[in-house]
Design a protein around this motif. Structure first.
Motif, mmCIF file in Angstrom:
data_model
loop_
_atom_site.group_PDB
_atom_site.id
_atom_site.type_symbol
_atom_site.label_atom_id
_atom_site.label_comp_id
_atom_site.label_asym_id
_atom_site.label_seq_id
_atom_site.Cartn_x
_atom_site.Cartn_y
_atom_site.Cartn_z
ATOM 1 N N TYR A 83 0.869 -1.234 -0.004
ATOM 2 C CA TYR A 83 0.008 0.073 -0.087
ATOM 3 C C TYR A 83 0.960 1.001 0.044
ATOM 4 C CZ TYR A 83 -3.351 3.673 1.410
ATOM 5 O OH TYR A 83 -3.978 4.699 1.582
ATOM 6 N N ASN A 86 -11.766 -15.904 13.691
ATOM 7 C CA ASN A 86 -11.521 -15.241 14.855
ATOM 8 C C ASN A 86 -10.656 -15.798 15.795
ATOM 9 O OD1 ASN A 86 -11.703 -13.382 16.852
ATOM 10 N ND2 ASN A 86 -13.627 -13.914 17.712
ATOM 11 N N ASN A 87 -9.295 -15.727 15.269
ATOM 12 C CA ASN A 87 -8.348 -16.348 16.017
ATOM 13 C C ASN A 87 -6.832 -15.518 15.900
ATOM 14 O OD1 ASN A 87 -6.863 -16.916 13.483
ATOM 15 N ND2 ASN A 87 -7.751 -18.939 13.429
ATOM 16 N N LYS A 109 -10.245 -0.098 18.742
ATOM 17 C CA LYS A 109 -9.522 -0.774 17.780
ATOM 18 C C LYS A 109 -8.707 -0.093 16.829
ATOM 19 C CE LYS A 109 -10.800 -3.635 13.677
ATOM 20 N NZ LYS A 109 -11.382 -4.816 13.480
ATOM 21 N N PRO A 110 -7.338 -0.614 16.669
ATOM 22 C CA PRO A 110 -6.273 0.230 15.946
ATOM 23 C C PRO A 110 -6.411 0.557 14.647
ATOM 24 C CG PRO A 110 -5.318 -1.806 16.675
ATOM 25 C CD PRO A 110 -6.992 -1.964 16.964
ATOM 26 N N PHE A 111 -7.351 1.116 14.355
ATOM 27 C CA PHE A 111 -7.478 1.291 12.875
ATOM 28 C C PHE A 111 -6.285 2.032 11.950
ATOM 29 C CE2 PHE A 111 -11.858 1.468 14.102
ATOM 30 C CZ PHE A 111 -12.553 0.428 13.222
ATOM 31 N N ALA A 112 -6.032 1.702 10.827
ATOM 32 C CA ALA A 112 -4.785 2.231 10.446
ATOM 33 C C ALA A 112 -5.094 3.692 9.528
ATOM 34 C CB ALA A 112 -4.547 1.364 8.746
ATOM 35 N N ARG A 113 -3.942 4.466 9.472
ATOM 36 C CA ARG A 113 -4.099 5.716 8.818
ATOM 37 C C ARG A 113 -3.547 5.868 7.386
ATOM 38 N NH1 ARG A 113 -5.608 8.984 12.889
ATOM 39 N NH2 ARG A 113 -5.305 7.980 14.965
ATOM 40 N N GLU A 114 -3.828 6.739 6.809
ATOM 41 C CA GLU A 114 -3.370 7.056 5.437
ATOM 42 C C GLU A 114 -1.915 6.702 5.327
ATOM 43 O OE1 GLU A 114 -4.592 8.340 2.195
ATOM 44 O OE2 GLU A 114 -6.586 7.479 3.107
ATOM 45 N N PRO A 153 -6.115 1.902 5.320
ATOM 46 C CA PRO A 153 -7.249 2.694 5.184
ATOM 47 C C PRO A 153 -8.244 1.946 4.218
ATOM 48 C CG PRO A 153 -5.563 3.948 4.499
ATOM 49 C CD PRO A 153 -4.961 2.826 4.906
ATOM 50 N N GLU A 184 -19.461 0.250 19.428
ATOM 51 C CA GLU A 184 -19.056 1.498 19.655
ATOM 52 C C GLU A 184 -18.018 1.447 20.540
ATOM 53 O OE1 GLU A 184 -22.397 4.220 21.191
ATOM 54 O OE2 GLU A 184 -23.249 3.978 19.124
ATOM 55 N N ASP A 242 -9.477 -14.014 19.258
ATOM 56 C CA ASP A 242 -8.380 -12.867 19.332
ATOM 57 C C ASP A 242 -9.063 -11.657 19.724
ATOM 58 O OD1 ASP A 242 -5.746 -11.863 18.520
ATOM 59 O OD2 ASP A 242 -6.627 -10.716 16.926
ATOM 60 N N GLU A 243 -10.053 -11.204 19.049
ATOM 61 C CA GLU A 243 -10.870 -9.898 19.316
ATOM 62 C C GLU A 243 -12.247 -10.159 19.676
ATOM 63 O OE1 GLU A 243 -8.221 -6.789 16.919
ATOM 64 O OE2 GLU A 243 -10.396 -6.900 16.404
ATOM 65 N N ASP A 266 -8.809 -3.056 7.821
ATOM 66 C CA ASP A 266 -8.626 -1.741 8.128
ATOM 67 C C ASP A 266 -7.902 -1.547 9.586
ATOM 68 O OD1 ASP A 266 -10.304 -3.001 9.912
ATOM 69 O OD2 ASP A 266 -12.107 -1.899 9.433
ATOM 70 N N GLU A 267 -7.172 -2.602 9.814
ATOM 71 C CA GLU A 267 -6.147 -2.175 11.119
ATOM 72 C C GLU A 267 -4.823 -1.972 10.308
ATOM 73 O OE1 GLU A 267 -5.856 -5.409 13.759
ATOM 74 O OE2 GLU A 267 -8.062 -5.443 14.359
ATOM 75 N N VAL A 268 -4.864 -2.390 9.012
ATOM 76 C CA VAL A 268 -3.335 -2.187 8.507
ATOM 77 C C VAL A 268 -3.261 -1.195 7.494
ATOM 78 C CG1 VAL A 268 -1.850 -3.839 7.156
ATOM 79 C CG2 VAL A 268 -3.116 -4.640 8.707
#
Lengths: 180, 172
Positions: free
Chosen positions: A89, A112-113, B167-172, A125, B161, B151-152, A121-123
């Protein structure tokens, strides 16, 4: 007899630069060539003759991230793969967009593991999430159409639009809050 | 080669090695003491009348709540005598250490690394006992039975909410 005459008859065409730029971006949006799991098969199906993504100028999957505009994350992303996806990306040139294809890429899906990233979206955007396990080619094309509409709404300054938030909370949320 | 012959030969050569043995549908499996393991496998491989020269697989098992908790299972095949034997070695929870088979069989290399990675069993004498499947900076051994499964927390409409807030959302 030629295009000059036809154009001459049209007179002057005025439009905004913003519209033309966004129009150009939507009609030649080249995806990055990579698939992570079974969703990639549906992505290939979407590009083949029956569904024919080349109608939208997307027939070329670029093997190099430098030449790609769109990243379709097709499949589950393992924790070990996540840095590679992020690196791809980062190597893509701006402007760039991401479609999270399928449940695994959107939220982890059935996995879920410990091994699978719970939503890509954790990695990176994400612009559009496509639901399904796996989504049919129609669903992927619908997601891409949705992305095209989003790109058309973009400003010339390059500022992406903010995520859509629901102004009216869902009924279940209200019920849950009432009962603590 | 048949099962009773092999077992009697092992018992004659290494009287202290065999803890117990079972036979199920013609397949012999021998429970061994950890200290005799490497010598026994070397002998099984090199003895001309046995020639168990193919390590079919080597893996680990976690029997949580049993003593010994861990077990390393190796399957050896004799191509010459068309016979297969299963060797099992129980390892205690506080010190799951066993001799490596990599000096004897090159194929044990990756399989022992995988067993180390996922179960935390230490193979002494292995040339490079590092993680193979999980990322290098991973903490813990995820195939152990006491490793958490989920895991989550799953986000539903009533709790999304709170979950999305942390949750660690990614940035640009």
């Amino acid at each position: 007899m030629g295009i000059e005459e036809k154009a001459g008859n049209l007179g002057v065409v005025t439009t905004s630069l913003e519209y033309v730029v966004n129009w150009g971006r939507t009609n030649a949006m080249w995806p990055l060539l990579f698939g992570l799991a079974c969703c990639a098969i549906e992505m290939m199906g979407a590009q083949s003759a029956n569904y024919d993504l080349s109608r939208f100028g997307m027939e070329i999957n670029r093997a190099s991230p430098r030449q790609a505009d769109l990243m379709i994350v097709a499949g589950r992303v393992s924790r070990k793969m996540a840095p590679v996806v992020r690196r791809l990306y980062d190597q893509m040139s701006d402007p760039k967009w991401v479609v999270a294809m399928g449940d695994c890429a959107a939220c982890g899906g059935v996995f879920n593991n410990y091994a699978i990233v719970q939503g890509v979206d954790e990695v990176v955007p994400v612009d559009v999430y496509v639901a399904g396990c796996p989504p049919r080619p129609e669903a992927l094309i619908d997601g891409i159409m949705m992305l095209h509409e989003k790109v058309m709404r973009e400003k010339i300054s390059g500022v992406k639009e903010r995520p859509i938030t629901i102004s009216q909370p869902l009924l279940q949320v209200e019920v849950a809050k009432k009962h603590g | 080669m048949d099962n009773p012959t092999l077992l009697s030969r092992i018992r004659a050569r290494f009287p202290q090695a065999v803890r117990s043995s079972t036979e199920f549908r013609g397949a012999l499996s021998i429970d061994l003491h950890a200290d005799a393991y490497a010598d026994l496998v070397t002998w099984l491989r090199d003895e001309p009348t046995l020639r168990y020269d193919f390590l079919e697989n080597i893996c680990g098992v976690d029997y949580l709540g049993r003593t010994p908790r861990f077990e390393v299972v190796a399957h050896l095949v004799s191509m010459q005598h068309l016979h297969r034997v299963c060797l099992k070695v129980g390892l205690p929870e506080h010190n799951p250490t066993i001799a490596s088979l990599t000096p004897l069989f090159a194929t044990a290399n990756y399989q022992e690394r995988e067993t180390y990675d996922l179960l935390g069993i230490i193979f002494t004498g292995h040339p490079s006992l590092t993680r193979i499947l999980m990322p290098d900076d991973w903490i813990g051994h995820p195939q152990r039975k006491d490793h958490p499964l989920g895991d989550e927390e799953v986000a539903f409409t009533f709790n999304q909410e709170q979950i999305y807030a942390r949750k660690p959302f990614a940035r640009e």
